[in-house]
Design a protein around this motif. Structure first.
Motif, PDB file in Angstrom:
ATOM      1  N   LEU A  49       0.911  -1.293  -0.030  1.00 12.99           N
ATOM      2  CA  LEU A  49      -0.035  -0.036   0.037  1.00 12.99           C
ATOM      3  C   LEU A  49       0.797   1.226   0.025  1.00 12.99           C
ATOM      4  O   LEU A  49       1.517   1.689   0.910  1.00 12.99           O
ATOM      5  CB  LEU A  49      -0.807  -0.138   1.190  1.00 12.99           C
ATOM      6  N   PRO A  50       0.809   2.014  -1.051  1.00  8.90           N
ATOM      7  CA  PRO A  50       1.907   3.071  -1.385  1.00  8.90           C
ATOM      8  C   PRO A  50       1.472   4.174  -0.448  1.00  8.90           C
ATOM      9  O   PRO A  50       0.416   4.744  -0.197  1.00  8.90           O
ATOM     10  CB  PRO A  50       1.763   3.671  -2.785  1.00  8.90           C
ATOM     11  N   TYR A  51       2.592   4.678   0.308  1.00 13.77           N
ATOM     12  CA  TYR A  51       2.464   5.940   0.939  1.00 13.77           C
ATOM     13  C   TYR A  51       1.368   5.805   2.260  1.00 13.77           C
ATOM     14  O   TYR A  51       0.800   6.798   2.625  1.00 13.77           O
ATOM     15  CB  TYR A  51       2.171   7.366   0.332  1.00 13.77           C
ATOM     16  N   ALA A  52       1.053   4.589   2.942  1.00 10.58           N
ATOM     17  CA  ALA A  52      -0.011   4.428   3.759  1.00 10.58           C
ATOM     18  C   ALA A  52       0.718   5.108   5.286  1.00 10.58           C
ATOM     19  O   ALA A  52       1.993   5.099   5.386  1.00 10.58           O
ATOM     20  CB  ALA A  52      -0.060   3.013   4.157  1.00 10.58           C
ATOM     21  N   GLN A  53      -0.103   5.634   5.987  1.00 11.02           N
ATOM     22  CA  GLN A  53       0.152   6.265   7.188  1.00 11.02           C
ATOM     23  C   GLN A  53       0.419   5.112   8.237  1.00 11.02           C
ATOM     24  O   GLN A  53      -0.218   4.163   8.247  1.00 11.02           O
ATOM     25  CB  GLN A  53      -0.756   7.152   7.854  1.00 11.02           C
TER      26      GLN A  53
ATOM     27  N   THR B  54      10.829   4.540  17.519  1.00  8.16           N
ATOM     28  CA  THR B  54      10.925   5.846  16.539  1.00  8.16           C
ATOM     29  C   THR B  54      10.824   5.167  14.899  1.00  8.16           C
ATOM     30  O   THR B  54      11.509   4.611  14.763  1.00  8.16           O
ATOM     31  CB  THR B  54      12.191   6.773  16.954  1.00  8.16           C
ATOM     32  N   PRO B  55      10.243   6.197  14.116  1.00 10.11           N
ATOM     33  CA  PRO B  55       9.358   7.207  14.520  1.00 10.11           C
ATOM     34  C   PRO B  55       7.945   6.553  15.005  1.00 10.11           C
ATOM     35  O   PRO B  55       7.525   5.500  14.842  1.00 10.11           O
ATOM     36  CB  PRO B  55       8.961   7.956  13.324  1.00 10.11           C
ATOM     37  N   THR B  56       7.128   7.365  15.802  1.00  9.46           N
ATOM     38  CA  THR B  56       5.661   6.808  16.039  1.00  9.46           C
ATOM     39  C   THR B  56       4.869   7.067  15.268  1.00  9.46           C
ATOM     40  O   THR B  56       3.725   6.310  15.077  1.00  9.46           O
ATOM     41  CB  THR B  56       5.314   7.429  17.475  1.00  9.46           C
ATOM     42  N   THR B  57       5.069   7.946  14.217  1.00 10.48           N
ATOM     43  CA  THR B  57       4.190   8.476  12.995  1.00 10.48           C
ATOM     44  C   THR B  57       4.919   8.645  11.902  1.00 10.48           C
ATOM     45  O   THR B  57       6.109   9.382  11.793  1.00 10.48           O
ATOM     46  CB  THR B  57       3.381   9.585  13.106  1.00 10.48           C
ATOM     47  N   GLN B  58       4.550   7.711  10.593  1.00  4.51           N
ATOM     48  CA  GLN B  58       5.548   7.994   9.618  1.00  4.51           C
ATOM     49  C   GLN B  58       4.518   7.464   8.402  1.00  4.51           C
ATOM     50  O   GLN B  58       3.314   7.008   8.578  1.00  4.51           O
ATOM     51  CB  GLN B  58       6.726   7.222   9.343  1.00  4.51           C
ATOM     52  N   TYR B  59       5.034   7.716   6.953  1.00  3.71           N
ATOM     53  CA  TYR B  59       4.392   7.301   5.758  1.00  3.71           C
ATOM     54  C   TYR B  59       5.322   6.166   5.249  1.00  3.71           C
ATOM     55  O   TYR B  59       6.649   6.461   5.212  1.00  3.71           O
ATOM     56  CB  TYR B  59       4.205   8.284   5.105  1.00  3.71           C
ATOM     57  N   ALA B  60       4.711   5.121   4.754  1.00  4.61           N
ATOM     58  CA  ALA B  60       5.345   4.122   3.860  1.00  4.61           C
ATOM     59  C   ALA B  60       5.921   4.543   2.535  1.00  4.61           C
ATOM     60  O   ALA B  60       5.481   5.618   2.066  1.00  4.61           O
ATOM     61  CB  ALA B  60       4.430   2.835   3.698  1.00  4.61           C
TER      62      ALA B  60
END
Length: 279
Positions: free
Chosen positions: A53-57, A84-90
């Motif tokens: 899944l491209p650019y999934a959060q 780390t990180p706790t939030t990122q994008y694929a």
């Protein structure tokens, strides 16, 4: 550094992320990562057809399995590892990396990962443990009487003596050799009393129940305490206290470190390695 990739899809596992420790019942002790170590974990977020899944959060966070490795207490300050990180994008293929930094507390833990793509969120989890996998239960009933823990030591906070006597092989062999040597020259002594060694995974020996380690010499399975003459715990359990100075020297003769083997007055502390671990 790990290069294994994990796929996350529509797993039926929903939980809240955050700093608090989820109360979970399942446990997994493999893989086991050393305390205060860091490693990259590689994942791919995929759909039901196994397409990335491209650019999934991605949102991730750690949790802990309570009451593992004899840490039989909990509070809002329960120590655990961090990510780390706790939030990122694929990336365009749904791939992403999480860095896990383990704490000094050895215990079973879990990594939660939420992967959001459009209106859908997939939930994943990854079990692991923090600690050392080269410590073993050390007991020789023919010559050692187990004392300490909740068996004879009252409210220790780390359970029975089943949880406080893990050693590396060389330390266990050395302690046994010192014991046999001592008994051979002390008529009437057939069993001595062993107490604290290390917890099942090693790591912080949290006897004060505050996530610190006043027992840091016991964090790696390289040291053991042996009760001295006059110990009520020992005599009540059917063992004989040792001449502490004498027993310390026998430990040293059996391979213990002169510097890290102590005469503690009421017990001998035999340390078979210099404390180079991160505690």
């Amino acid at each position: 550094m790990s290069t294994t990739k994990y796929a996350l899809s529509a797993i039926a596992f929903v939980t809240a992320l955050g700093a608090s420790a989820p109360h979970l019942s399942a446990q997994s002790y493999t893989p086991m990562y050393a305390p205060q170590s860091s490693r990259n974990l590689y994942y791919t977020c995929v759909d039901q057809y196994n397409n990335g899944l491209p650019y999934a959060q991605i949102v991730s966070g750690p949790g802990v399995y309570l009451n593992t490795n004899a840490h039989f207490h909990d509070d809002v300050y329960h120590a655990m590892s961090s990510v780390t990180p706790t939030t990122q994008y694929a990336d365009s293929g749904g791939n992403f990396t999480i860095t896990l930094a383990t704490s000094l507390v050895a215990q079973a833990e879990i990594l939660f990962i939420n992967c959001t793509y459009g209106p859908s969120t997939f939930y994943g989890s990854y079990n692991y443990a923090v600690g050392y996998n080269d410590v073993y239960y050390a007991d020789a009933p023919s010559v050692w009487v187990k004392i300490g823990g909740s068996d004879t030591g009252g409210g220790t906070g780390h359970g029975t003596t089943a949880y406080n006597r893990y050693l590396k092989t060389a330390a266990g062999d050395g302690l046994y050799a010192a014991t046999v040597s001592y008994i051979s020259t002390h008529p009437g002594v057939s069993q001595i009393c062993t107490n604290d060694m290390a917890l099942p995974f090693g790591g912080k020996f949290d006897i004060n129940r505050n996530w610190t380690s006043p027992h840091s010499q016991h964090d790696r399975g390289t040291a053991a305490d042996v009760a001295g003459t006059g110990s009520a715990q020992c005599s009540n359990a059917g063992g004989s206290g040792v001449d502490v100075a004498d027993f310390r020297l026998r430990c040293i003769a059996a391979g213990a470190s002169t510097t890290y083997s102590f005469n503690e007055g009421d017990h001998a502390h035999c340390g078979f390695e210099a404390p180079t671990w991160p505690h």
